[in-house]
Design a protein around this motif. Structure first.
Motif, PDB file in Angstrom:
ATOM      1  N   SER A 116       0.827  -1.204   0.000  1.00  0.00           N
ATOM      2  CA  SER A 116       0.000   0.000   0.000  1.00  0.00           C
ATOM      3  C   SER A 116       0.863   1.257   0.000  1.00  0.00           C
ATOM      4  CB  SER A 116      -0.898   0.006   1.236  1.00  0.00           C
ATOM      5  OG  SER A 116      -1.533   1.268   1.375  1.00  0.00           O
ATOM      6  N   PRO A 117       0.492   2.262  -0.795  1.00  0.00           N
ATOM      7  CA  PRO A 117       1.207   3.544  -0.737  1.00  0.00           C
ATOM      8  C   PRO A 117       1.224   4.145   0.665  1.00  0.00           C
ATOM      9  CG  PRO A 117      -0.200   3.462  -2.678  1.00  0.00           C
ATOM     10  CD  PRO A 117      -0.535   2.247  -1.856  1.00  0.00           C
ATOM     11  N   LEU A 118       0.232   3.814   1.491  1.00  0.00           N
ATOM     12  CA  LEU A 118       0.198   4.349   2.845  1.00  0.00           C
ATOM     13  C   LEU A 118       1.412   3.922   3.659  1.00  0.00           C
ATOM     14  CD1 LEU A 118      -2.820   4.566   1.848  1.00  0.00           C
ATOM     15  CD2 LEU A 118      -3.464   4.362   4.252  1.00  0.00           C
ATOM     16  N   SER A 119       2.016   2.801   3.274  1.00  0.00           N
ATOM     17  CA  SER A 119       3.177   2.304   4.014  1.00  0.00           C
ATOM     18  C   SER A 119       4.380   3.241   3.907  1.00  0.00           C
ATOM     19  CB  SER A 119       3.556   0.892   3.538  1.00  0.00           C
ATOM     20  OG  SER A 119       3.985   0.915   2.184  1.00  0.00           O
ATOM     21  N   LEU A 120       4.389   4.104   2.893  1.00  0.00           N
ATOM     22  CA  LEU A 120       5.489   5.067   2.775  1.00  0.00           C
ATOM     23  C   LEU A 120       5.556   5.986   3.990  1.00  0.00           C
ATOM     24  CD1 LEU A 120       5.104   6.095  -0.985  1.00  0.00           C
ATOM     25  CD2 LEU A 120       6.920   4.684  -0.004  1.00  0.00           C
ATOM     26  N   LEU A 121       4.414   6.246   4.595  1.00  0.00           N
ATOM     27  CA  LEU A 121       4.364   7.106   5.780  1.00  0.00           C
ATOM     28  C   LEU A 121       4.387   6.322   7.083  1.00  0.00           C
ATOM     29  CD1 LEU A 121       1.656   9.650   4.583  1.00  0.00           C
ATOM     30  CD2 LEU A 121       4.060  10.172   5.042  1.00  0.00           C
ATOM     31  N   GLU A 122       4.457   5.010   6.971  1.00  0.00           N
ATOM     32  CA  GLU A 122       4.317   4.174   8.162  1.00  0.00           C
ATOM     33  C   GLU A 122       5.582   3.424   8.561  1.00  0.00           C
ATOM     34  OE1 GLU A 122      -0.459   3.370   7.438  1.00  0.00           O
ATOM     35  OE2 GLU A 122       1.004   1.864   6.839  1.00  0.00           O
ATOM     36  N   ASP A 123       6.279   2.841   7.592  1.00  0.00           N
ATOM     37  CA  ASP A 123       7.408   2.004   7.994  1.00  0.00           C
ATOM     38  C   ASP A 123       8.672   2.193   7.166  1.00  0.00           C
ATOM     39  OD1 ASP A 123       6.826   0.681   5.593  1.00  0.00           O
ATOM     40  OD2 ASP A 123       5.772  -0.963   6.586  1.00  0.00           O
ATOM     41  N   VAL A 124       8.702   3.190   6.282  1.00  0.00           N
ATOM     42  CA  VAL A 124       9.908   3.464   5.493  1.00  0.00           C
ATOM     43  C   VAL A 124      10.825   4.367   6.301  1.00  0.00           C
ATOM     44  CG1 VAL A 124      10.809   4.603   3.431  1.00  0.00           C
ATOM     45  CG2 VAL A 124       8.784   3.131   3.264  1.00  0.00           C
ATOM     46  N   THR A 125      12.075   3.978   6.428  1.00  0.00           N
ATOM     47  CA  THR A 125      13.043   4.769   7.184  1.00  0.00           C
ATOM     48  C   THR A 125      13.743   5.777   6.271  1.00  0.00           C
ATOM     49  OG1 THR A 125      14.905   3.280   6.763  1.00  0.00           O
ATOM     50  CG2 THR A 125      13.471   2.761   8.659  1.00  0.00           C
ATOM     51  N   PRO A 126      14.334   6.830   6.851  1.00  0.00           N
ATOM     52  CA  PRO A 126      15.098   7.773   6.027  1.00  0.00           C
ATOM     53  C   PRO A 126      16.196   7.079   5.223  1.00  0.00           C
ATOM     54  CG  PRO A 126      14.708   8.716   8.186  1.00  0.00           C
ATOM     55  CD  PRO A 126      14.241   7.282   8.254  1.00  0.00           C
ATOM     56  N   GLY A 127      16.868   6.111   5.838  1.00  0.00           N
ATOM     57  CA  GLY A 127      17.929   5.397   5.121  1.00  0.00           C
ATOM     58  C   GLY A 127      17.403   4.638   3.917  1.00  0.00           C
TER      59      GLY A 127
END
Length: 202
Positions: free
Chosen positions: A117-128
């Protein structure tokens, strides 16, 4: 009484609306189109006037309302994002919708349904992870997000600078939200950015 989304004429007739729905349905984040109610104009007009909005959603009831039908693709995506199940409470409803609406429409327009889900970009993606994805997509190693912006756009965003206008030493949650939002907007016309975001949704 409203209408089922699955039966609304513009949803049935325009594949882009159905693709937007499918992109946001990934991971069963959205209820079935038969369970989403599109309120009739008069049912939501008064509430919309209070909010000064082109549309609104009532997640607890699975309802959406639009000032114009058919709504623009962005407004449709924005309101469906409000109905989608979220994995984090600290992002904020409007940030979810504002940050991801353009990416969702871009994916739908290109006929792309990601695995995550695109929503995961705001949920579990780290800066690295995000910086690594951008480096891979652009074919060069970016040392930081400041390096990315200077190299690609020729400037440093204010939210990546401290009070002394020096690059921040650490990218926190708020800065990550803004990064995702700006990259989502850019994905409409920058294939490398779109490729980077898609790699995080694979």
């Amino acid at each position: 009484m409203g209408r089922r989304l699955s039966g609304v004429w513009w949803f049935r007739g325009d594949p882009i609306y159905r693709r937007i729905y499918r992109v946001l349905r990934v991971g069963r984040r959205l209820p079935s189109a038969r369970s989403i109610t599109v309120l009739d104009y008069d049912e939501g007009k008064e509430a919309a006037e209070r909010r000064r909005a082109a549309g609104f959603a009532v997640p607890s009831k699975g309802e959406v309302w639009f000032d114009d039908e058919p709504p623009s693709y962005l407004v449709f995506a924005h309101e469906l994002i409000h109905l989608a199940r979220k994995a984090r409470d600290d992002v904020g409803e409007e940030m979810y919708a504002n940050a991801l609406q353009r990416l969702v429409v871009t994916l739908a327009a290109r006929g792309i349904v990601p695995r995550r889900s695109p929503l995961s970009l705001l949920e579990d993606v780290t800066p690295g992870q995000l910086l690594e994805a951008l480096s891979a997509a652009f074919g060069r190693r970016f040392r930081s997000f400041n390096d990315f912006y200077v190299s690609v756009h020729g400037f440093e965003p204010a939210f990546l600078l401290d009070r002394d206008l020096r690059p921040v030493s650490r990218v926190g949650r708020e800065a990550m939200k803004l990064l995702i939002m700006y990259l989502s907007d850019e994905s409409e016309f920058n294939m490398k950015v779109l490729r980077a975001l898609l790699s995080l949704l694979s």
